[in-house]
Design an enzyme around this catalytic site. Structure first.
Site, PDB file in Angstrom:
ATOM      1  N   LYS A 143       0.834  -1.215   0.000  1.00  0.00           N
ATOM      2  CA  LYS A 143       0.000   0.000   0.000  1.00  0.00           C
ATOM      3  C   LYS A 143       0.861   1.255   0.000  1.00  0.00           C
ATOM      4  O   LYS A 143       0.678   2.151  -0.820  1.00  0.00           O
ATOM      5  CB  LYS A 143      -0.897  -0.008   1.247  1.00  0.00           C
ATOM      6  CG  LYS A 143      -1.562   1.313   1.550  1.00  0.00           C
ATOM      7  CD  LYS A 143      -2.495   1.219   2.731  1.00  0.00           C
ATOM      8  CE  LYS A 143      -1.953   1.781   4.022  1.00  0.00           C
ATOM      9  NZ  LYS A 143      -1.683   3.213   4.056  1.00  0.00           N
ATOM     10  N   ASN A 144       1.819   1.316   0.924  1.00  0.00           N
ATOM     11  CA  ASN A 144       2.567   2.557   1.101  1.00  0.00           C
ATOM     12  C   ASN A 144       3.576   2.811  -0.019  1.00  0.00           C
ATOM     13  O   ASN A 144       4.080   3.930  -0.156  1.00  0.00           O
ATOM     14  CB  ASN A 144       3.260   2.577   2.464  1.00  0.00           C
ATOM     15  CG  ASN A 144       2.261   2.779   3.600  1.00  0.00           C
ATOM     16  OD1 ASN A 144       1.081   3.006   3.356  1.00  0.00           O
ATOM     17  ND2 ASN A 144       2.733   2.680   4.830  1.00  0.00           N
ATOM     18  N   ARG A 201      -5.188   9.681   4.701  1.00  0.00           N
ATOM     19  CA  ARG A 201      -4.098  10.637   4.886  1.00  0.00           C
ATOM     20  C   ARG A 201      -3.284  10.828   3.604  1.00  0.00           C
ATOM     21  O   ARG A 201      -2.812  11.918   3.303  1.00  0.00           O
ATOM     22  CB  ARG A 201      -3.203  10.112   6.020  1.00  0.00           C
ATOM     23  CG  ARG A 201      -1.878  10.791   6.186  1.00  0.00           C
ATOM     24  CD  ARG A 201      -1.958  12.000   7.060  1.00  0.00           C
ATOM     25  NE  ARG A 201      -0.654  12.624   7.235  1.00  0.00           N
ATOM     26  CZ  ARG A 201      -0.450  13.749   7.898  1.00  0.00           C
ATOM     27  NH1 ARG A 201      -1.453  14.382   8.459  1.00  0.00           N
ATOM     28  NH2 ARG A 201       0.753  14.250   8.006  1.00  0.00           N
ATOM     29  N   CYS A 252      -6.265   7.472   9.456  1.00  0.00           N
ATOM     30  CA  CYS A 252      -6.258   6.836  10.771  1.00  0.00           C
ATOM     31  C   CYS A 252      -6.158   7.872  11.881  1.00  0.00           C
ATOM     32  O   CYS A 252      -5.335   8.794  11.795  1.00  0.00           O
ATOM     33  CB  CYS A 252      -5.069   5.876  10.878  1.00  0.00           C
ATOM     34  SG  CYS A 252      -5.207   4.477   9.766  1.00  0.00           S
ATOM     35  N   ARG A 291      -1.440  14.453  13.743  1.00  0.00           N
ATOM     36  CA  ARG A 291      -1.117  14.378  12.315  1.00  0.00           C
ATOM     37  C   ARG A 291      -1.242  15.720  11.565  1.00  0.00           C
ATOM     38  O   ARG A 291      -2.060  15.878  10.654  1.00  0.00           O
ATOM     39  CB  ARG A 291      -1.951  13.296  11.627  1.00  0.00           C
ATOM     40  CG  ARG A 291      -1.812  11.965  12.308  1.00  0.00           C
ATOM     41  CD  ARG A 291      -2.345  10.843  11.475  1.00  0.00           C
ATOM     42  NE  ARG A 291      -1.347  10.281  10.592  1.00  0.00           N
ATOM     43  CZ  ARG A 291      -1.559   9.260   9.778  1.00  0.00           C
ATOM     44  NH1 ARG A 291      -2.734   8.713   9.710  1.00  0.00           N
ATOM     45  NH2 ARG A 291      -0.595   8.795   9.016  1.00  0.00           N
ATOM     46  N   ILE A 302       0.109  18.917   9.070  1.00  0.00           N
ATOM     47  CA  ILE A 302       0.747  18.892   7.741  1.00  0.00           C
ATOM     48  C   ILE A 302       1.734  20.051   7.590  1.00  0.00           C
ATOM     49  O   ILE A 302       2.059  20.479   6.494  1.00  0.00           O
ATOM     50  CB  ILE A 302      -0.292  18.899   6.593  1.00  0.00           C
ATOM     51  CG1 ILE A 302      -1.185  20.146   6.657  1.00  0.00           C
ATOM     52  CG2 ILE A 302      -1.153  17.646   6.610  1.00  0.00           C
ATOM     53  CD1 ILE A 302      -1.947  20.399   5.351  1.00  0.00           C
ATOM     54  N   ASP A 303       2.220  20.561   8.724  1.00  0.00           N
ATOM     55  CA  ASP A 303       3.112  21.726   8.694  1.00  0.00           C
ATOM     56  C   ASP A 303       4.383  21.483   7.876  1.00  0.00           C
ATOM     57  O   ASP A 303       4.888  22.391   7.203  1.00  0.00           O
ATOM     58  CB  ASP A 303       3.471  22.154  10.126  1.00  0.00           C
ATOM     59  CG  ASP A 303       3.956  21.000  10.988  1.00  0.00           C
ATOM     60  OD1 ASP A 303       3.471  19.872  10.803  1.00  0.00           O
ATOM     61  OD2 ASP A 303       4.838  21.216  11.837  1.00  0.00           O
ATOM     62  N   ASP A 322       3.862   0.927  12.384  1.00  0.00           N
ATOM     63  CA  ASP A 322       2.699   0.203  11.848  1.00  0.00           C
ATOM     64  C   ASP A 322       2.629  -1.242  12.332  1.00  0.00           C
ATOM     65  O   ASP A 322       1.616  -1.905  12.145  1.00  0.00           O
ATOM     66  CB  ASP A 322       2.718   0.228  10.308  1.00  0.00           C
ATOM     67  CG  ASP A 322       2.307   1.582   9.766  1.00  0.00           C
ATOM     68  OD1 ASP A 322       1.830   2.412  10.545  1.00  0.00           O
ATOM     69  OD2 ASP A 322       2.462   1.809   8.547  1.00  0.00           O
ATOM     70  N   ARG A 325      -9.061  -0.988   4.077  1.00  0.00           N
ATOM     71  CA  ARG A 325      -8.254   0.115   3.515  1.00  0.00           C
ATOM     72  C   ARG A 325      -6.838  -0.343   3.217  1.00  0.00           C
ATOM     73  O   ARG A 325      -6.186   0.186   2.311  1.00  0.00           O
ATOM     74  CB  ARG A 325      -8.180   1.288   4.516  1.00  0.00           C
ATOM     75  CG  ARG A 325      -9.443   2.122   4.586  1.00  0.00           C
ATOM     76  CD  ARG A 325      -9.242   3.286   5.544  1.00  0.00           C
ATOM     77  NE  ARG A 325      -8.029   4.016   5.221  1.00  0.00           N
ATOM     78  CZ  ARG A 325      -7.336   4.755   6.064  1.00  0.00           C
ATOM     79  NH1 ARG A 325      -7.740   4.893   7.300  1.00  0.00           N
ATOM     80  NH2 ARG A 325      -6.238   5.381   5.670  1.00  0.00           N
TER      81      ARG A 325
HETATM   82  C1  UD1 Z   1       3.467   7.082   6.712  1.00  0.00           C
HETATM   83  C2  UD1 Z   1       2.749   5.787   6.404  1.00  0.00           C
HETATM   84  C3  UD1 Z   1       2.154   5.216   7.681  1.00  0.00           C
HETATM   85  C4  UD1 Z   1       3.209   5.102   8.767  1.00  0.00           C
HETATM   86  C5  UD1 Z   1       3.999   6.398   8.932  1.00  0.00           C
HETATM   87  C6  UD1 Z   1       5.198   6.259   9.847  1.00  0.00           C
HETATM   88  C7  UD1 Z   1       1.976   6.055   4.108  1.00  0.00           C
HETATM   89  C8  UD1 Z   1       0.837   6.259   3.181  1.00  0.00           C
HETATM   90  N1  UD1 Z   1       1.698   6.065   5.433  1.00  0.00           N
HETATM   91  O1  UD1 Z   1       2.502   8.000   7.224  1.00  0.00           O
HETATM   92  O2  UD1 Z   1       1.623   3.935   7.368  1.00  0.00           O
HETATM   93  O3  UD1 Z   1       2.588   4.822  10.006  1.00  0.00           O
HETATM   94  O4  UD1 Z   1       4.489   6.848   7.665  1.00  0.00           O
HETATM   95  O5  UD1 Z   1       6.039   5.249   9.384  1.00  0.00           O
HETATM   96  O6  UD1 Z   1       3.105   5.856   3.690  1.00  0.00           O
HETATM   97  N2  UD1 Z   1       4.221  14.967  11.291  1.00  0.00           N
HETATM   98  C9  UD1 Z   1       4.119  16.304  11.652  1.00  0.00           C
HETATM   99  N3  UD1 Z   1       3.949  17.225  10.638  1.00  0.00           N
HETATM  100  C10 UD1 Z   1       3.831  16.865   9.343  1.00  0.00           C
HETATM  101  C11 UD1 Z   1       3.943  15.492   8.985  1.00  0.00           C
HETATM  102  C12 UD1 Z   1       4.147  14.560   9.993  1.00  0.00           C
HETATM  103  O7  UD1 Z   1       4.211  16.665  12.829  1.00  0.00           O
HETATM  104  O8  UD1 Z   1       3.638  17.739   8.494  1.00  0.00           O
HETATM  105  C13 UD1 Z   1       4.436  13.964  12.359  1.00  0.00           C
HETATM  106  C14 UD1 Z   1       3.296  12.954  12.458  1.00  0.00           C
HETATM  107  O9  UD1 Z   1       2.204  13.471  13.198  1.00  0.00           O
HETATM  108  C15 UD1 Z   1       3.991  11.797  13.134  1.00  0.00           C
HETATM  109  C16 UD1 Z   1       5.409  11.866  12.536  1.00  0.00           C
HETATM  110  O10 UD1 Z   1       5.557  13.183  12.020  1.00  0.00           O
HETATM  111  O11 UD1 Z   1       4.055  12.000  14.507  1.00  0.00           O
HETATM  112  C17 UD1 Z   1       5.703  10.890  11.419  1.00  0.00           C
HETATM  113  O12 UD1 Z   1       4.657  10.912  10.478  1.00  0.00           O
HETATM  114  P1  UD1 Z   1       4.870  10.645   8.927  1.00  0.00           P
HETATM  115  O13 UD1 Z   1       6.168   9.973   8.667  1.00  0.00           O
HETATM  116  O14 UD1 Z   1       4.595  11.917   8.200  1.00  0.00           O
HETATM  117  O15 UD1 Z   1       3.693   9.617   8.633  1.00  0.00           O
HETATM  118  P2  UD1 Z   1       2.871   9.555   7.291  1.00  0.00           P
HETATM  119  O16 UD1 Z   1       3.737   9.918   6.168  1.00  0.00           O
HETATM  120  O17 UD1 Z   1       1.564  10.259   7.475  1.00  0.00           O
END
Ligand code: UD1
Length: 418
Positions: free
Chosen positions: A22-23, A85, A109, A114, A116-117, A306, A399
């Site tokens: 998936k990822n 997401r 999830c 989470r 998006i900054d 995960d 999903r």
């Molecule tokens: C991806 C994976 C998800 C996995 C995660 C961590 C996909 C589609 N999803 O999610 O399965 O659990 O990596 O291995 O590939 N964060 C911020 N600001 C941001 C972005 C992230 O603070 O703008 C924080 C998140 O809240 C979290 C951490 O950074 O605490 C890591 O998240 P991130 O690596 O971004 O996870 P995803 O890419 O959403």
């Protein structure tokens, strides 16, 4: 609403294959926006890249629907984006291609705040202007009036989809982008290799510094297909099932190099397995006593967040006291109260840490799947429990895992979808 009825206690035997990741597939699907049309301008980027071994799961269906609805106005469909997401993945490409994009705060999830900054900071550094929509305060409108330009950008925190999104944006930007403190997850290299095979110039994927030569808006021309690799999270989850219930169980397509810390921990708890080419084999693990162990989730090559929930279920069957420390997300231990209602003895110390006292006998009950990974953890718990369990809200499980009920039944599980 569909649910699973699961009877526990059966050994799992035979062969099960790990399906496409998936990822890895989601960012590649999203990258189709970087490609020029094969069938003339009207066909846009839609349906022009080929993906082999694409997992047939709800999130890949949503991504295809999202891309189908996206037009040159750069408006990402609100309803679809709220479902997952990864809906943020096409945003950077759309911005670079159309000069504007609007989208809601992505759904998915509920495992923490989470934000998006990181994405927004990156696009701003590349010259974009960001504002919240006046109509819906959680919607974003981003424009790039002067186009996007290459930057030297350091991620303040490591982010998987953040790294993927900025790579895709940089491919169409003007000049060279350097991304520092990039993540090392294998999915980054899969995406970069696919884009490079189709004309992009991305160096360093799989290291913390990635260099992308921008194409000043010139779209990629599709020539090389993507084959989705086996899903390493599904692989780890099946291995946990093997360690708990496997009797001559062969897990096919297992890429051990992508789960180094997970496999080290699996050995540490006393699980016995054999790796034969790309197969992981459990000869006789059925109800074998396991040892307690401590787990800390980390970015790759650390223990994947995960797999934290499924591994916690395994630790309920281990003799002694285990500590699980979730460092990546702050809301990822909420499923524990349901496990305790099944009979586990887990103390939640704070939102990041739990102590598991094992072994504990689990009993079937009714649970609601809170998210993709905890949903699969509930399936594992139900399969080792005595009696019958009902798992509701299985959309969350669908999903991320293709036909999971059918595939687990083929190795002896008793799961009915009703
Ligand atoms: C991806 C994976 C998800 C996995 C995660 C961590 C996909 C589609 N999803 O999610 O399965 O659990 O990596 O291995 O590939 N964060 C911020 N600001 C941001 C972005 C992230 O603070 O703008 C924080 C998140 O809240 C979290 C951490 O950074 O605490 C890591 O998240 P991130 O690596 O971004 O996870 P995803 O890419 O959403």
């Amino acid at each position: 609403m569909a649910k699973f009825l699961i009877k526990g206690g059966r050994a799992l035997e035979g062969e099960i294959k790990i399906n496409g990741s998936k990822n890895a597939a989601l960012p590649v699907l999203a990258s189709s926006i970087l490609f020029s049309a094969l069938g003339g301008p009207a066909s846009g980027w839609k349906n022009i890249i080929e993906i082999e071994n694409l997992p047939n799961i709800e999130d890949t269906k949503r991504m295809k629907e999202l891309l189908d609805k996206l037009d040159a106005d750069g408006k990402i469909d609100y309803e679809i984006a709220k479902k997952f997401r990864a809906s943020i993945l096409p945003v950077g490409g759309a911005l670079a291609r159309f000069g504007k994009v609007s989208f809601p705060h992505p759904g998915g999830c509920v495992i923490g705040e989470r934000p998006i900054d990181v994405f927004l900071d990156g696009w701003k550094a590349m010259g974009a202007k960001t504002k919240l929509s006046e109509n819906v305060p959680t919607d974003y409108v981003i424009t790039a009036p002067e186009g996007l330009f290459g930057v030297d950008y350091t991620f303040k925190i490591p982010s998987v989809t953040g790294t993927e999104a900025l790579i895709m944006t940089a491919v169409l930007a003007r000049g060279t982008t350097i991304l520092r403190n990039a993540v090392l997850e294998p999915e980054i290299k899969y995406l970069a290799d696919f884009l490079n095979a189709n004309g992009a110039k991305i160096a360093g994927a799989g290291t913390t510094t990635i260099k992308i030569e921008g194409r000043s808006g010139e779209l990629l021309k599709y020539s090389a297909r993507f084959t989705a690799p086996p899903d390493r999270i599904e692989a780890g989850s099946f291995a946990i099932l093997g360690a708990l219930l496997g009797k001559n169980l062969r897990i096919k397509n297992f890429v051990a190099e992508e789960l180094p810390t997970f496999l080290a921990l699996l050995s540490n708890v006393g699980a016995e397995y054999i790796i034969e080419n790309k197969d992981l084999i459990f000869i006789n693990s059925y109800k074998k006593t396991l040892r307690a162990s401590n787990v800390i989730t980390k970015e790759f090559p650390g223990f994947p967040t995960d797999l934290q929930a499924p591994f916690t279920v395994l630790l309920t069957q281990a003799d002694g006291q285990s500590l699980v420390h979730e460092t990546v997300f702050e809301g990822r231990l909420n499923y524990i109260q349901d496990l305790n209602k099944m009979g586990s003895r887990i103390t939640l110390c704070d939102p990041h840490r739990a102590i598991i006292y094992g072994p504990a006998k689990l009993f079937g009950r009714t649970m609601e799947s809170p998210d993709i990974r905890a949903g699969l953890a509930f399936i594992i718990a139900a399969l080792i429990a005595e009696g019958e369990s009902t798992i509701e809200n299985i959309y969350q499980i669908d999903r991320g895992y293709e036909n999971i009920d059918y595939r687990l039944c083929s190795i002896g599980a008793d799961i009915k979808r009703v």
